[in-house]
Design an enzyme around this catalytic site. Structure first.
Site, PDB file in Angstrom:
ATOM      1  N   THR A  20      30.799  35.137  44.467  1.00 62.38           N
ATOM      2  CA  THR A  20      30.927  34.639  45.904  1.00 62.38           C
ATOM      3  C   THR A  20      29.174  34.318  46.266  1.00 62.38           C
ATOM      4  O   THR A  20      28.953  33.546  47.286  1.00 62.38           O
ATOM      5  CB  THR A  20      31.325  35.991  46.468  1.00 62.38           C
ATOM      6  OG1 THR A  20      32.237  35.729  46.519  1.00 62.38           O
ATOM      7  CG2 THR A  20      30.720  36.009  48.049  1.00 62.38           C
ATOM      8  N   ASP A  65      34.033  32.094  38.886  1.00 60.84           N
ATOM      9  CA  ASP A  65      34.758  32.787  40.184  1.00 60.84           C
ATOM     10  C   ASP A  65      34.753  33.824  39.197  1.00 60.84           C
ATOM     11  O   ASP A  65      35.467  34.144  38.144  1.00 60.84           O
ATOM     12  CB  ASP A  65      35.754  32.667  40.907  1.00 60.84           C
ATOM     13  CG  ASP A  65      36.086  33.421  41.332  1.00 60.84           C
ATOM     14  OD1 ASP A  65      36.720  34.131  41.870  1.00 60.84           O
ATOM     15  OD2 ASP A  65      36.491  32.816  42.991  1.00 60.84           O
ATOM     16  N   THR A  99      31.993  39.525  42.702  1.00 61.62           N
ATOM     17  CA  THR A  99      32.427  41.356  43.111  1.00 61.62           C
ATOM     18  C   THR A  99      33.664  41.989  42.200  1.00 61.62           C
ATOM     19  O   THR A  99      34.096  42.574  41.617  1.00 61.62           O
ATOM     20  CB  THR A  99      32.384  41.927  44.355  1.00 61.62           C
ATOM     21  OG1 THR A  99      33.721  40.603  44.731  1.00 61.62           O
ATOM     22  CG2 THR A  99      31.137  41.986  44.659  1.00 61.62           C
ATOM     23  N   ASP A 100      34.615  40.298  42.239  1.00 58.87           N
ATOM     24  CA  ASP A 100      35.864  41.107  41.767  1.00 58.87           C
ATOM     25  C   ASP A 100      36.334  41.997  40.250  1.00 58.87           C
ATOM     26  O   ASP A 100      36.956  42.681  39.990  1.00 58.87           O
ATOM     27  CB  ASP A 100      37.086  39.827  41.624  1.00 58.87           C
ATOM     28  CG  ASP A 100      37.488  39.503  43.344  1.00 58.87           C
ATOM     29  OD1 ASP A 100      37.070  40.108  44.365  1.00 58.87           O
ATOM     30  OD2 ASP A 100      37.948  38.223  43.158  1.00 58.87           O
ATOM     31  N   GLN A 271      45.998  57.420  36.748  1.00 55.09           N
ATOM     32  CA  GLN A 271      46.527  56.345  37.931  1.00 55.09           C
ATOM     33  C   GLN A 271      45.820  56.847  39.181  1.00 55.09           C
ATOM     34  O   GLN A 271      45.729  56.214  39.927  1.00 55.09           O
ATOM     35  CB  GLN A 271      47.180  56.255  37.618  1.00 55.09           C
ATOM     36  CG  GLN A 271      48.466  55.060  36.628  1.00 55.09           C
ATOM     37  CD  GLN A 271      50.444  55.070  36.987  1.00 55.09           C
ATOM     38  OE1 GLN A 271      50.819  54.922  38.398  1.00 55.09           O
ATOM     39  NE2 GLN A 271      50.689  54.802  36.093  1.00 55.09           N
TER      40      GLN A 271
END
Length: 334
Positions: A20, A65, A99-100, A271
């Site tokens: 981004t 990306d 950032t993903d 988790q």
């Protein structure tokens, strides 16, 4: 993370992967774009009072990306870091990344660059440089200043004025200026007394095949068998609580046993956002241990995934891989 008593960086290599931070509008929405070096130089020239190290720039290919990040790209990134330090004469590296998957890449590179005597900082932005209220230059300039003040050798994640340990954090928000946070995971794992030479950053790594499987109510052997038969070498098993799973499902346990017999390294993590795995607390956890599942302690998903890639990619003996999984290598368990 302390900045004390570390030599200030004098020459920083900036590796631009896309993301981004440098995206510009296209027919199909925001997309990675070249030309970021000139934009970065222009905004720094407008801030003559700000002191940052000298820097050079390398645009990685292809620009992506970060949703398209792969372990193969990590290998090219590792080679670019090594080239910057050992061939280009830089004493630090700044990696600009979407950032993903930034936390995945920063964790993975922590293991891929073991032994490197230089700081490597990952940063990015939630909004592209140049748009209203963007955090791009805040993060780029802040990371450069942090390097100029001196950082410890190893991999760091810098965002919104904060330095984070890549093997202890994750992206927890898809909005705002502060998407990353340190997770309150269990600590206290035993440190590895010495690391095999094959894990040194100078040694090339092979691509490994690692998967992640979150447990859910009703999961059965069929889902697990599909992964086992896909050719994976390692599996991060995201368990309930402190390391429980469907221990009354004989077929599921038999599949885990088969994975162990095939040499697949299965690592259990929790988790939960906080805590960690203790496989011997509940019977439902000890049965997992009984069929060859290893404890990932307080490791995050990103850390466990990156660690398995590094250990398996180094070509270590299976028993050595299993031993090192449960020992702290670079802060992932301590």
């Amino acid at each position: 993370m302390s900045r004390k008593n570390h030599a200030p960086a004098r020459q920083v290599m900036v590796l631009y992967t896309g993301g981004t931070i440098g995206m510009q509008a296209s027919e199909n929405g925001l997309a990675p774009a070249s030309g970021f070096e000139a934009r970065m130089a222009e905004q720094l020239a407008a801030l003559p009072e700000m002191v940052v190290p000298q820097w050079s720039f390398r645009e990685m290919s292809p620009l992506i990306d970060s949703a398209n990040m792969t372990p193969a790209y990590w290998q090219r990134l590792r080679e670019a870091v090594v080239d910057a330090i050992e061939a280009q004469g830089c004493d630090a590296v700044l990696i600009l990344h979407g950032t993903d998957t930034l936390a995945y890449s920063a964790a993975a590179m922590s293991f891929q660059l073991l032994g490197l005597n230089a700081p490597v900082v990952f940063t990015g932005s939630m909004l592209p440089a140049g748009v209203s209220d963007s955090d791009a230059w805040e993060n780029v300039n802040g990371a450069l200043q942090a390097l100029g003040q001196g950082l410890a050798a190893g991999v760091h994640l810098y965002f919104h004025g904060e330095l984070l340990e890549p093997t202890r954090c994750a992206k927890i928000r898809s909005f705002g200026r502060n998407p990353f946070a340190a997770l309150n995971r269990a600590r206290g794992g035993e440190a590895a007394s010495a690391l095999p030479a094959a894990l040194d950053y100078r040694q090339p790594k092979q691509l490994a095949n690692v998967a992640v499987l979150p447990l859910f109510p009703g999961i059965g052997a069929a889902q697990l068998d599909g992964l086992i038969d896909s050719g994976i070498q390692g599996l991060v098993l995201e368990c309930f609580g402190n390391g429980t799973g469907p221990s009354d499902n004989a077929d599921f346990l038999a599949s885990l046993q088969r994975a162990h017999q095939k040499g697949i390294v299965v690592v259990a993590i929790t988790q939960c956002h906080e805590g960690g795995v203790e496989l011997d607390v509940y019977e439902a956890g000890s049965r997992l241990r009984g069929v060859g599942v290893l404890s990932g302690g307080g490791m995050t998903r990103e850390a466990a995934f990156g660690k398995l890639h590094a250990l398996l990619g180094a070509g270590l003996d299976g028993n050595e891989v299993r031993r090192l999984v449960e020992l702290d290598v670079c802060g992932e368990l301590r």
